[in-house]
Structures are given as structure tokens and as C-alpha cells.
Design a protein around this motif. Structure first.
Motif, PDB file in Angstrom:
ATOM      1  N   GLN A 256      16.161   1.954  11.535  1.00 16.70           N
ATOM      2  CA  GLN A 256      16.982   1.298  10.524  1.00 16.70           C
ATOM      3  C   GLN A 256      16.502   1.582   9.103  1.00 16.70           C
ATOM      4  O   GLN A 256      17.182   1.254   8.135  1.00 16.70           O
ATOM      5  CB  GLN A 256      16.980  -0.222  10.748  1.00 16.70           C
ATOM      6  CG  GLN A 256      17.574  -0.648  12.063  1.00 16.70           C
ATOM      7  CD  GLN A 256      19.049  -0.305  12.149  1.00 16.70           C
ATOM      8  OE1 GLN A 256      19.805  -0.543  11.220  1.00 16.70           O
ATOM      9  NE2 GLN A 256      19.459   0.287  13.262  1.00 16.70           N
ATOM     10  N   GLY A 257      15.286   2.133   8.990  1.00  9.78           N
ATOM     11  CA  GLY A 257      14.726   2.384   7.665  1.00  9.78           C
ATOM     12  C   GLY A 257      14.311   1.106   6.969  1.00  9.78           C
ATOM     13  O   GLY A 257      14.465   0.972   5.754  1.00  9.78           O
ATOM     14  N   THR A 258      13.776   0.161   7.753  1.00  8.04           N
ATOM     15  CA  THR A 258      13.376  -1.128   7.195  1.00  8.04           C
ATOM     16  C   THR A 258      11.946  -1.480   7.604  1.00  8.04           C
ATOM     17  O   THR A 258      11.384  -0.898   8.525  1.00  8.04           O
ATOM     18  CB  THR A 258      14.300  -2.259   7.696  1.00  8.04           C
ATOM     19  OG1 THR A 258      14.231  -2.340   9.118  1.00  8.04           O
ATOM     20  CG2 THR A 258      15.742  -2.039   7.251  1.00  8.04           C
ATOM     21  N   TRP A 259      11.378  -2.429   6.885  1.00 14.39           N
ATOM     22  CA  TRP A 259      10.073  -2.982   7.242  1.00 14.39           C
ATOM     23  C   TRP A 259      10.138  -4.486   7.072  1.00 14.39           C
ATOM     24  O   TRP A 259      11.000  -5.012   6.364  1.00 14.39           O
ATOM     25  CB  TRP A 259       8.944  -2.380   6.402  1.00 14.39           C
ATOM     26  CG  TRP A 259       9.148  -2.469   4.912  1.00 14.39           C
ATOM     27  CD1 TRP A 259       9.610  -1.485   4.087  1.00 14.39           C
ATOM     28  CD2 TRP A 259       8.881  -3.599   4.070  1.00 14.39           C
ATOM     29  NE1 TRP A 259       9.658  -1.921   2.791  1.00 14.39           N
ATOM     30  CE2 TRP A 259       9.209  -3.216   2.748  1.00 14.39           C
ATOM     31  CE3 TRP A 259       8.418  -4.876   4.284  1.00 14.39           C
ATOM     32  CZ2 TRP A 259       9.083  -4.084   1.663  1.00 14.39           C
ATOM     33  CZ3 TRP A 259       8.289  -5.743   3.204  1.00 14.39           C
ATOM     34  CH2 TRP A 259       8.616  -5.335   1.915  1.00 14.39           C
ATOM     35  N   THR A 260       9.206  -5.172   7.741  1.00 12.82           N
ATOM     36  CA  THR A 260       9.104  -6.630   7.636  1.00 12.82           C
ATOM     37  C   THR A 260       7.629  -7.011   7.619  1.00 12.82           C
ATOM     38  O   THR A 260       6.862  -6.567   8.474  1.00 12.82           O
ATOM     39  CB  THR A 260       9.799  -7.335   8.814  1.00 12.82           C
ATOM     40  OG1 THR A 260      11.134  -6.824   8.933  1.00 12.82           O
ATOM     41  CG2 THR A 260       9.855  -8.832   8.606  1.00 12.82           C
TER      42      THR A 260
ATOM     43  N   VAL B 151      13.049   8.287   8.583  1.00  6.08           N
ATOM     44  CA  VAL B 151      14.057   7.496   9.281  1.00  6.08           C
ATOM     45  C   VAL B 151      14.531   8.334  10.454  1.00  6.08           C
ATOM     46  O   VAL B 151      14.869   9.506  10.296  1.00  6.08           O
ATOM     47  CB  VAL B 151      15.242   7.157   8.351  1.00  6.08           C
ATOM     48  CG1 VAL B 151      16.327   6.406   9.112  1.00  6.08           C
ATOM     49  CG2 VAL B 151      14.754   6.339   7.163  1.00  6.08           C
TER      50      VAL B 151
ATOM     51  N   THR C   3       6.462   3.013   0.787  1.00 11.01           N
ATOM     52  CA  THR C   3       7.240   3.371   1.977  1.00 11.01           C
ATOM     53  C   THR C   3       8.279   4.454   1.730  1.00 11.01           C
ATOM     54  O   THR C   3       9.023   4.795   2.644  1.00 11.01           O
ATOM     55  CB  THR C   3       7.941   2.128   2.548  1.00 11.01           C
ATOM     56  OG1 THR C   3       8.917   1.664   1.601  1.00 11.01           O
ATOM     57  CG2 THR C   3       6.951   1.019   2.858  1.00 11.01           C
ATOM     58  N   ASP C   4       8.318   5.010   0.531  1.00 13.09           N
ATOM     59  CA  ASP C   4       9.379   5.976   0.250  1.00 13.09           C
ATOM     60  C   ASP C   4       9.240   7.279   1.033  1.00 13.09           C
ATOM     61  O   ASP C   4      10.195   8.026   1.160  1.00 13.09           O
ATOM     62  CB  ASP C   4       9.531   6.252  -1.237  1.00 13.09           C
ATOM     63  CG  ASP C   4       8.268   6.754  -1.896  1.00 13.09           C
ATOM     64  OD1 ASP C   4       7.222   6.838  -1.232  1.00 13.09           O
ATOM     65  OD2 ASP C   4       8.323   7.053  -3.105  1.00 13.09           O
TER      66      ASP C   4
ATOM     67  N   GLY D  30      12.177  -5.695   3.890  1.00 14.83           N
ATOM     68  CA  GLY D  30      12.374  -4.668   2.873  1.00 14.83           C
ATOM     69  C   GLY D  30      12.926  -3.402   3.493  1.00 14.83           C
ATOM     70  O   GLY D  30      13.049  -3.278   4.710  1.00 14.83           O
ATOM     71  N   ARG D  31      13.255  -2.456   2.626  1.00 15.09           N
ATOM     72  CA  ARG D  31      13.800  -1.166   3.057  1.00 15.09           C
ATOM     73  C   ARG D  31      12.835  -0.056   2.683  1.00 15.09           C
ATOM     74  O   ARG D  31      12.095  -0.181   1.714  1.00 15.09           O
ATOM     75  CB  ARG D  31      15.132  -0.893   2.383  1.00 15.09           C
ATOM     76  CG  ARG D  31      16.199  -1.900   2.741  1.00 15.09           C
ATOM     77  CD  ARG D  31      17.587  -1.361   2.410  1.00 15.09           C
ATOM     78  NE  ARG D  31      18.600  -1.897   3.294  1.00 15.09           N
ATOM     79  CZ  ARG D  31      18.841  -1.495   4.538  1.00 15.09           C
ATOM     80  NH1 ARG D  31      18.156  -0.535   5.070  1.00 15.09           N
ATOM     81  NH2 ARG D  31      19.787  -2.040   5.250  1.00 15.09           N
ATOM     82  N   PHE D  32      12.877   1.032   3.433  1.00 17.74           N
ATOM     83  CA  PHE D  32      12.068   2.191   3.084  1.00 17.74           C
ATOM     84  C   PHE D  32      12.426   2.585   1.650  1.00 17.74           C
ATOM     85  O   PHE D  32      13.593   2.591   1.269  1.00 17.74           O
ATOM     86  CB  PHE D  32      12.343   3.347   4.026  1.00 17.74           C
ATOM     87  CG  PHE D  32      11.774   3.174   5.422  1.00 17.74           C
ATOM     88  CD1 PHE D  32      11.248   1.968   5.851  1.00 17.74           C
ATOM     89  CD2 PHE D  32      11.768   4.223   6.306  1.00 17.74           C
ATOM     90  CE1 PHE D  32      10.730   1.817   7.127  1.00 17.74           C
ATOM     91  CE2 PHE D  32      11.255   4.091   7.591  1.00 17.74           C
ATOM     92  CZ  PHE D  32      10.739   2.882   7.999  1.00 17.74           C
TER      93      PHE D  32
ATOM     94  N   GLU E 100      10.973   0.839  -0.831  1.00 14.81           N
ATOM     95  CA  GLU E 100      10.405  -0.311  -1.533  1.00 14.81           C
ATOM     96  C   GLU E 100       8.940  -0.435  -1.136  1.00 14.81           C
ATOM     97  O   GLU E 100       8.604  -0.352   0.037  1.00 14.81           O
ATOM     98  CB  GLU E 100      11.137  -1.598  -1.149  1.00 14.81           C
ATOM     99  CG  GLU E 100      12.604  -1.585  -1.482  1.00 14.81           C
ATOM    100  CD  GLU E 100      13.343  -2.788  -0.923  1.00 14.81           C
ATOM    101  OE1 GLU E 100      14.493  -2.968  -1.319  1.00 14.81           O
ATOM    102  OE2 GLU E 100      12.786  -3.538  -0.088  1.00 14.81           O
TER     103      GLU E 100
END
Length: 67
Positions: free
Chosen positions: A11-15, A54, A49-50, A31-33, A35
Motif C-alpha cells: 500500500q506504500g504506507t507505514w504505521t 512499493v 521513507t521516500d 503515514g505514507r511512503f 513522509e
């Protein structure tokens, strides 16, 4: 575990989960990749995380124009 950092490359996300209490985390920061996320003082680092990949379907090539 005082801090749990979960990434979801599909999903290209983190928590970031912090402040565990009685089997659950009191604070959850999504958050999203792309950020950055600052980990609590225990670690004192920022994760950028950029560059995280993905996963999923490969991008499709644009149709070629033949003339």
C-alpha cells in the motif's frame, strides 16, 4: 515492545505504534511512503521513507505511437 514500526509495501504506507498498555498501543501514527517518521527518544532517529519500494503490479508502458 515499546515501539512497533510497521511498513506495508503493498500500500506504500507505514504505521508507528507507541505507548503500549495492557496489550494494545495507546498511540498510532499512520503515514505514507515519502513522509519521514521520527522514532521516540528511546531510539532518537528519523526514518526517511521516500526510498522505500512499493510492491504490486508493475507499471504499464505507455502505448507506442507508430506512424
Amino acid at each position: 515492545m515499546p515501539v512497533l514500526f510497521v511498513i506495508d509495501p503493498g500500500q506504500g504506507t507505514w504505521t508507528l505504534h507507541t505507548h503500549p498498555d495492557n496489550g494494545a498501543y495507546g498511540d498510532v501514527l499512520p503515514g505514507r511512503f515519502g513522509e519521514s517518521v521520527s522514532l521516540p527518544e528511546l531510539f532518537g532517529v528519523e526514518i526517511v521513507t521516500d526510498g522505500f519500494p512499493v510492491y504490486g503490479e508493475a507499471p504499464r508502458a505507455a502505448p507506442s505511437s507508430r506512424g
